[in-house]
Design a protein around this motif. Structure first.
Motif, PDB file in Angstrom:
ATOM      1  N   ASN A  87       0.856  -1.188   0.000  1.00 51.02           N
ATOM      2  CA  ASN A  87       0.000   0.000   0.000  1.00 51.02           C
ATOM      3  C   ASN A  87       0.891   1.236   0.000  1.00 51.02           C
ATOM      4  O   ASN A  87       1.082   1.892   1.016  1.00 51.02           O
ATOM      5  CB  ASN A  87      -0.930   0.017   1.218  1.00 51.02           C
ATOM      6  N   GLY A  89       0.349   3.925  -1.884  1.00 54.25           N
ATOM      7  CA  GLY A  89      -0.378   5.155  -2.147  1.00 54.25           C
ATOM      8  C   GLY A  89      -0.136   5.687  -3.546  1.00 54.25           C
ATOM      9  O   GLY A  89       0.497   5.057  -4.391  1.00 54.25           O
ATOM     10  N   GLU A  90      -0.630   6.906  -3.782  1.00 54.18           N
ATOM     11  CA  GLU A  90      -0.537   7.489  -5.118  1.00 54.18           C
ATOM     12  C   GLU A  90       0.851   8.053  -5.382  1.00 54.18           C
ATOM     13  O   GLU A  90       1.603   8.377  -4.480  1.00 54.18           O
ATOM     14  CB  GLU A  90      -1.578   8.596  -5.265  1.00 54.18           C
ATOM     15  N   THR A  91       1.174   8.159  -6.676  1.00 53.51           N
ATOM     16  CA  THR A  91       2.451   8.721  -7.081  1.00 53.51           C
ATOM     17  C   THR A  91       2.440  10.223  -6.852  1.00 53.51           C
ATOM     18  O   THR A  91       1.488  10.910  -7.235  1.00 53.51           O
ATOM     19  CB  THR A  91       2.723   8.418  -8.570  1.00 53.51           C
ATOM     20  N   LEU A  92       3.499  10.751  -6.253  1.00 54.23           N
ATOM     21  CA  LEU A  92       3.544  12.168  -5.900  1.00 54.23           C
ATOM     22  C   LEU A  92       4.425  12.982  -6.840  1.00 54.23           C
ATOM     23  O   LEU A  92       4.384  14.205  -6.814  1.00 54.23           O
ATOM     24  CB  LEU A  92       4.056  12.327  -4.462  1.00 54.23           C
ATOM     25  N   ASP A  95       3.937  14.462 -13.340  1.00 53.15           N
ATOM     26  CA  ASP A  95       3.494  13.485 -14.328  1.00 53.15           C
ATOM     27  C   ASP A  95       4.563  13.207 -15.377  1.00 53.15           C
ATOM     28  O   ASP A  95       4.729  12.080 -15.825  1.00 53.15           O
ATOM     29  CB  ASP A  95       2.210  13.982 -14.995  1.00 53.15           C
ATOM     30  N   LYS A  98       7.102  10.652 -14.125  1.00 52.88           N
ATOM     31  CA  LYS A  98       6.576   9.289 -14.161  1.00 52.88           C
ATOM     32  C   LYS A  98       6.554   8.756 -15.585  1.00 52.88           C
ATOM     33  O   LYS A  98       6.943   7.607 -15.848  1.00 52.88           O
ATOM     34  CB  LYS A  98       5.172   9.252 -13.562  1.00 52.88           C
ATOM     35  N   GLN A 127       7.344   2.474  -6.295  1.00 55.91           N
ATOM     36  CA  GLN A 127       6.108   2.589  -7.061  1.00 55.91           C
ATOM     37  C   GLN A 127       6.321   2.194  -8.519  1.00 55.91           C
ATOM     38  O   GLN A 127       5.478   1.519  -9.116  1.00 55.91           O
ATOM     39  CB  GLN A 127       5.576   4.018  -6.969  1.00 55.91           C
ATOM     40  N   GLU A 131       4.597  -0.993 -10.536  1.00 57.49           N
ATOM     41  CA  GLU A 131       3.752  -0.777 -11.717  1.00 57.49           C
ATOM     42  C   GLU A 131       4.273  -1.555 -12.922  1.00 57.49           C
ATOM     43  O   GLU A 131       3.486  -2.049 -13.728  1.00 57.49           O
ATOM     44  CB  GLU A 131       3.686   0.715 -12.054  1.00 57.49           C
ATOM     45  N   GLU A 268       2.328  22.385  -5.694  1.00 55.30           N
ATOM     46  CA  GLU A 268       2.450  20.956  -5.394  1.00 55.30           C
ATOM     47  C   GLU A 268       2.893  20.746  -3.957  1.00 55.30           C
ATOM     48  O   GLU A 268       2.379  19.878  -3.249  1.00 55.30           O
ATOM     49  CB  GLU A 268       3.463  20.308  -6.348  1.00 55.30           C
ATOM     50  N   ARG A 275      -2.237  18.108   2.811  1.00 54.91           N
ATOM     51  CA  ARG A 275      -2.728  16.739   2.972  1.00 54.91           C
ATOM     52  C   ARG A 275      -2.201  16.118   4.253  1.00 54.91           C
ATOM     53  O   ARG A 275      -2.951  15.528   5.026  1.00 54.91           O
ATOM     54  CB  ARG A 275      -2.308  15.880   1.781  1.00 54.91           C
TER      55      ARG A 275
END
Length: 411
Positions: A87, A89-92, A95, A98, A127, A131, A268, A275
């Protein structure tokens, strides 16, 4: 087909659904089904709908291994089996970073993620691996590394009779090759903080293997040759405080895709701070706006300098370390926490525990003195928080550096 015990035939999706009760209750039935089926949808159903790899009675490792080594199991289903408990989480990262990294991996190019501390290089490496691959192994380079840590070595062992025997010990890349061969799909090899090692020496055999896919870099205990294929995805990280890209051996920049993780933009970074602070919970009695302002002032002073001093930034420092501060506060200041009711003290202790040491670790004496001054300024500016622990830590290191250099603090 009538219900009852499964018949040992060529299984398909329909039979997977019909006999799922038998399959879940028996490791033998499960592995037999996996080994006999030629229908990818049957295995997809058992993993995604039945979750057989986590529910089967008996030895789950055998079932997971059967799924991972089967040539019928779809790649994404193997990922589900191997990564079910991950777990991250999302890619920080931005874009474009990535996209560039995934493209390099897709074309079979090893990559180096580089940038200042706190930009999430290791986190992003994991991450990426999850993927693009079934799973990954991670290894942190050290100054004592040799080429054997990459390719492998032959180690002597003494048995119970006192006789000396030799065994083959695979290196981190060789281990990745064995995993990719075993699962017949992509396996990630993360080499963290590569500049801790002598790259030119340690990566020599790897350079050769990258350029020549037929080059045997090691042989396993059975004598089988191990060669580097596109199924092995090599992802390295490099801290920019250790070395700049221009100082790297040209050999690595020619063979690896160099992907920079720079400091985050203002929006960002603010989004990340917002958050993490938002996750503190209602039972943490702290001024969230002031805490976010502290994060931003601290980050700006480290990276860009302060408007009052007119000086440039002290060093490059990414935002990821501030999450450690919020996690500390969440557990330390919540109900029953050791700093409940002492949030002002907890903030300073969090900075002294998670932020200041990482900055001081690579700082030269002039930078250490500026860090101490920066924390003093913040301590005066933010009366709601006691930042003296971080300031004292910087002052202590400055004094230690001066003593070691034989320089008086008053000269």
């Amino acid at each position: 087909m009538s219900s009852g015990k499964p018949r040992f035939e060529n299984y398909d999706r329909e039979e997977a659904e019909e006999f799922s009760g038998f399959i879940v209750n028996s490791t033998a039935y499960a592995t037999d089904f996996i080994n006999r089926t030629s229908d990818p949808d049957a295995l997809r159903y058992l993993v995604e709908d039945v979750e057989i790899d986590g529910r089967v009675s008996g030895n789950r490792d055998d079932v997971q291994q059967a799924l991972l080594t089967s040539t019928v199991t779809p790649f994404e289903v193997k990922q589900t089996v191997a990564q079910r408990n991950y777990n991250l989480g999302e890619t920080l990262v931005p874009d474009t970073v990535k996209k560039n990294a995934l493209t390099a991996i897709e074309v079979g190019k090893p990559i180096v993620l580089y940038g200042p501390t706190g930009t999430g290089k290791t986190y992003f490496a994991k991450q990426l691996a999850l993927e693009a691959c079934i799973n990954y192994s991670i290894h942190t380079a050290t100054p004592t590394w040799t080429p054997a840590d990459i390719t492998g070595s032959i180690q002597p062992e003494t048995d119970k009779n006192g006789d000396i025997k030799y065994r083959r010990q695979a290196g981190c890349v060789s281990q990745g090759i064995e995993k990719a061969n075993e699962y017949q799909d992509n396996w990630g090899v993360i080499i963290d903080e590569i500049t801790r090692a002598d790259i030119s020496q340690v990566f020599g055999p790897l350079y050769t293997a990258i350029e020549d896919e037929d080059q045997v870099i090691f042989r396993n205990d059975d004598g089988d040759p191990l060669t580097l294929t596109d199924d092995v995805k090599i992802i390295c990280t490099m801290n920019m405080s250790d070395r700049t890209v221009n100082e790297l051996d040209n050999a690595i920049t020619r063979r690896f895709a160099m992907i920079e993780l720079s400091r985050y933009g203002d929006e960002e970074r603010a989004s990340l701070f917002d958050r993490w602070i938002g996750e503190l919970g209602s039972d943490v009695d702290i001024d969230r706006d002031k805490l976010q302002e502290l994060f931003e002032s601290h980050h700006q002073g480290i990276n860009e300098g302060t408007t009052t001093s007119g000086e440039d930034g002290i060093m490059e420092f990414g935002p990821m370390h501030y999450e450690d501060v919020t996690q500390f506060l969440k557990h330390a200041c919540g109900n029953g926490g050791p700093y409940a009711g002492e949030e002002d003290i907890a903030v300073g202790q969090a900075f002294a525990t998670y932020i200041a040491p990482r900055l001081l670790n690579t700082a030269a004496l002039p930078q250490i003195n500026r860090l101490a001054s920066h924390y003093e300024t913040l301590d005066n500016q933010f009366e709601a928080f006691d930042l003296s622990p971080a300031m004292n830590l910087a002052n202590q290191q400055a004094e230690a550096e001066e003593r070691e250099m034989g320089v008086s603090a008053y000269e």
